[in-house]
Design a protein around this motif. Structure first.
Motif, short mmCIF file in Angstrom:
data_model
loop_
_atom_site.label_atom_id
_atom_site.label_comp_id
_atom_site.label_asym_id
_atom_site.label_seq_id
_atom_site.Cartn_x
_atom_site.Cartn_y
_atom_site.Cartn_z
N THR A 141 0.82 -1.22 0.00
CA THR A 141 0.00 0.00 0.00
C THR A 141 0.86 1.27 0.00
O THR A 141 0.68 2.14 -0.87
N GLY A 165 -1.85 7.37 11.27
CA GLY A 165 -1.84 5.91 11.40
C GLY A 165 -0.42 5.41 11.55
O GLY A 165 0.48 5.93 10.88
N ARG A 166 -0.24 4.42 12.41
CA ARG A 166 1.12 3.89 12.63
C ARG A 166 1.11 2.37 12.57
O ARG A 166 1.88 1.72 13.28
N SER A 167 0.25 1.79 11.74
CA SER A 167 0.23 0.33 11.62
C SER A 167 1.47 -0.14 10.86
O SER A 167 2.06 0.61 10.07
N HIS A 189 -1.36 9.33 15.55
CA HIS A 189 -2.02 8.05 15.87
C HIS A 189 -3.13 8.33 16.87
O HIS A 189 -3.42 9.49 17.18
N SER A 190 -3.70 7.25 17.40
CA SER A 190 -4.91 7.43 18.21
C SER A 190 -4.61 8.13 19.55
O SER A 190 -5.53 8.55 20.23
N ALA A 209 -6.18 5.92 8.95
CA ALA A 209 -6.64 5.73 10.33
C ALA A 209 -7.70 4.64 10.42
O ALA A 209 -7.97 4.12 11.50
N GLY A 210 -8.33 4.33 9.29
CA GLY A 210 -9.40 3.34 9.34
C GLY A 210 -10.66 3.88 10.01
O GLY A 210 -11.40 3.12 10.64
N ARG A 211 -10.88 5.19 9.90
CA ARG A 211 -12.07 5.84 10.50
C ARG A 211 -12.84 6.55 9.39
O ARG A 211 -12.36 7.56 8.86
N VAL A 229 -6.12 6.57 2.28
CA VAL A 229 -5.87 5.12 2.22
C VAL A 229 -7.11 4.33 2.69
O VAL A 229 -7.31 3.19 2.30
N HIS A 232 -14.00 1.94 3.28
CA HIS A 232 -15.11 1.47 4.13
C HIS A 232 -16.36 1.33 3.28
O HIS A 232 -16.57 2.12 2.35
N THR A 275 -2.48 -0.96 -4.58
CA THR A 275 -2.02 -2.00 -3.64
C THR A 275 -1.89 -3.33 -4.36
O THR A 275 -0.90 -4.05 -4.21
P1 NAD Z 1 -5.09 -0.17 11.63
O1 NAD Z 1 -6.41 -0.21 12.34
O2 NAD Z 1 -4.12 -1.28 11.83
O3 NAD Z 1 -4.34 1.18 12.03
C1 NAD Z 1 -5.00 2.40 12.13
C2 NAD Z 1 -4.05 3.44 12.69
O4 NAD Z 1 -4.74 4.68 12.73
C3 NAD Z 1 -3.55 3.14 14.08
O5 NAD Z 1 -2.16 3.35 14.14
C4 NAD Z 1 -4.26 4.17 14.97
O6 NAD Z 1 -3.45 4.62 16.04
C5 NAD Z 1 -4.56 5.30 14.01
N1 NAD Z 1 -5.78 6.01 14.37
C6 NAD Z 1 -7.00 5.48 14.58
N2 NAD Z 1 -7.87 6.46 14.92
C7 NAD Z 1 -7.19 7.61 14.91
C8 NAD Z 1 -7.53 8.96 15.19
N3 NAD Z 1 -8.77 9.30 15.54
N4 NAD Z 1 -6.57 9.89 15.08
C9 NAD Z 1 -5.30 9.57 14.72
N5 NAD Z 1 -4.93 8.29 14.43
C10 NAD Z 1 -5.85 7.34 14.54
O7 NAD Z 1 -5.43 0.03 10.10
P2 NAD Z 1 -4.52 -0.17 8.77
O8 NAD Z 1 -4.37 -1.60 8.50
O9 NAD Z 1 -3.31 0.68 8.87
O10 NAD Z 1 -5.51 0.44 7.68
C11 NAD Z 1 -5.97 1.78 7.76
C12 NAD Z 1 -7.08 1.97 6.75
O11 NAD Z 1 -6.57 1.75 5.46
C13 NAD Z 1 -8.26 1.01 6.91
O12 NAD Z 1 -9.44 1.72 6.54
C14 NAD Z 1 -7.99 -0.06 5.89
O13 NAD Z 1 -9.17 -0.68 5.43
C15 NAD Z 1 -7.36 0.77 4.81
N6 NAD Z 1 -6.45 0.01 3.93
C16 NAD Z 1 -6.63 0.21 2.61
C17 NAD Z 1 -5.80 -0.41 1.72
C18 NAD Z 1 -6.01 -0.17 0.28
O14 NAD Z 1 -5.45 -0.89 -0.54
N7 NAD Z 1 -6.77 0.88 -0.09
C19 NAD Z 1 -4.77 -1.26 2.15
C20 NAD Z 1 -4.59 -1.40 3.52
C21 NAD Z 1 -5.43 -0.74 4.41
#
Ligand code: NAD
Length: 302
Positions: A141, A165-167, A189-190, A209-211, A229, A232, A275
């Motif tokens: 990604t 985000g820090r995943s 991050h969160s 962030a996945g939000r 990124v 949903h 991706t």
């Molecule tokens: P994850 O849940 O593992 O990580 C989310 C990160 O966002 C965490 O580090 C968290 O601390 C941070 N976060 C959450 N809420 C927050 C807030 N309010 N403020 C600041 N930071 C916040 O998710 P992920 O695997 O990294 O994926 C993130 C998003 O990307 C998801 O929606 C996932 O579906 C999407 N994704 C899309 C693709 C693609 O190909 N388009 C690929 C991978 C992931």
């Protein structure tokens, strides 16, 4: 109005380039590149993703080898399957489709994949290579985001970048790649307070962030490049009437941000297609390496 960073179009262009790389090396290699996809259980979303990846392989001439194991499979059996794929000479890339069913720990299974066949770039060794700036498979990604920015001549030199985000999957490798391209990077991050005051400083804002729809105009500096990124599925809302169907959205309120940003990735059609393409890039690059072919994809795996 923001420039649309069209991942679907770039993915199609890169597929043509990969096809040409495969055609150029096929005789010397004596076999096509091979991607092994390991799916465990019957999660429907995973089924859709796996089908997309297999179709993409078919379009460009990568042989895909699917192993589908039941949800009840033991970790030992999955491990044995990975070990068999590690020594299978038809296989250049191995992908363990996540998430795994409850009870299976992804850590040791991802670690068991031969780092030279790591199609997702998530092996500890390959994350270390990214950290040190050494060549290797890259996380799909963030590598796709970098390719999209490069394609639109968006320079990162001396830019202020913020990654939300820090995943390990997205945020962390994204920050490393932006930094390697000479951006000055902050990671939110969160547990970050006052997110908007940080993101308002960003020339390049990557939101992972996945939000759903958490980022709006109050978070974005005018003229910023915004990469969304998140992906949903918003369910249909019966209160809004039958014309409002289920639809996809990202982490960004695109309608609000579009008039303000200089460039924006759409959802769908932005980061998502890239991706899948980077998975193919990692696989074809490994094939070139395994078969002693010239390496033609360096610019995509920085
Ligand atoms: P994850 O849940 O593992 O990580 C989310 C990160 O966002 C965490 O580090 C968290 O601390 C941070 N976060 C959450 N809420 C927050 C807030 N309010 N403020 C600041 N930071 C916040 O998710 P992920 O695997 O990294 O994926 C993130 C998003 O990307 C998801 O929606 C996932 O579906 C999407 N994704 C899309 C693709 C693609 O190909 N388009 C690929 C991978 C992931």
């Amino acid at each position: 109005m923001a420039l649309r960073l069209d991942g679907k179009q770039l993915a199609a262009e890169l597929e043509q380039r990969l096809q040409a790389e495969i055609a150029a090396g096929l005789v010397q290699a004596g076999r096509p590149p091979g991607l092994a996809v390991l799916r465990i259980g019957d999660d429907p979303a995973s089924g859709v993703y796996v089908a997309h990846k297999q179709k993409a392989c078919g379009r460009i001439g990568v042989a895909s080898h699917l192993t589908h194991l039941p949800e009840t499979v033991s970790a030992a059996k999955v491990l044995a399957t990975i070990q068999a794929l590690n020594i299978d000479e038809r296989v250049d890339g191995i992908l363990l489709q996540l998430p795994l069913p409850k009870g299976l720990d992804e850590g040791p299974l991802l670690a068991a994949i031969d780092p030279e066949k790591d199609a997702d770039g998530l092996h500890t060794l390959n994350l270390g290579r990214l950290l040190k700036g050494e060549p290797g498979p890259r996380s799909c990604t963030p590598a796709g985001v970098m390719a999209l920015l490069a394609r639109h001549q968006i320079s990162l030199e001396r830019k202020r970048a913020v990654v939300i985000g820090r995943s390990i999957l997205v945020g962390q490798p994204m920050a490393l790649m932006l930094q390697a391209a000479n951006a000055t990077v902050s990671v939110a991050h969160s547990h970050t307070d006052d997110l908007a005051s940080l993101t308002q400083q960003a020339d390049v804002l990557v939101v992972a962030a996945g939000r759903p729809q958490m980022i709006g105009s109050d978070h974005v500096k005018p003229g910023a490049v915004v990469v969304d990124v998140g992906i949903h599925r918003l369910p249909a809302d019966p209160e809004l009437g039958p014309q409002v169907k289920a639809r996809l959205c990202g982490d960004v309120r695109a309608q609000e941000v579009e008039p303000l940003a200089s460039a924006l990735t759409p959802v769908p059609g932005g980061v998502g297609p890239m991706t899948v393409t980077m998975l193919l890039v990692n696989t074809v690059a490994r094939w070139q390496q395994h078969c002693g072919l010239p390496f033609g994809l360096r610019d995509l795996l920085l």
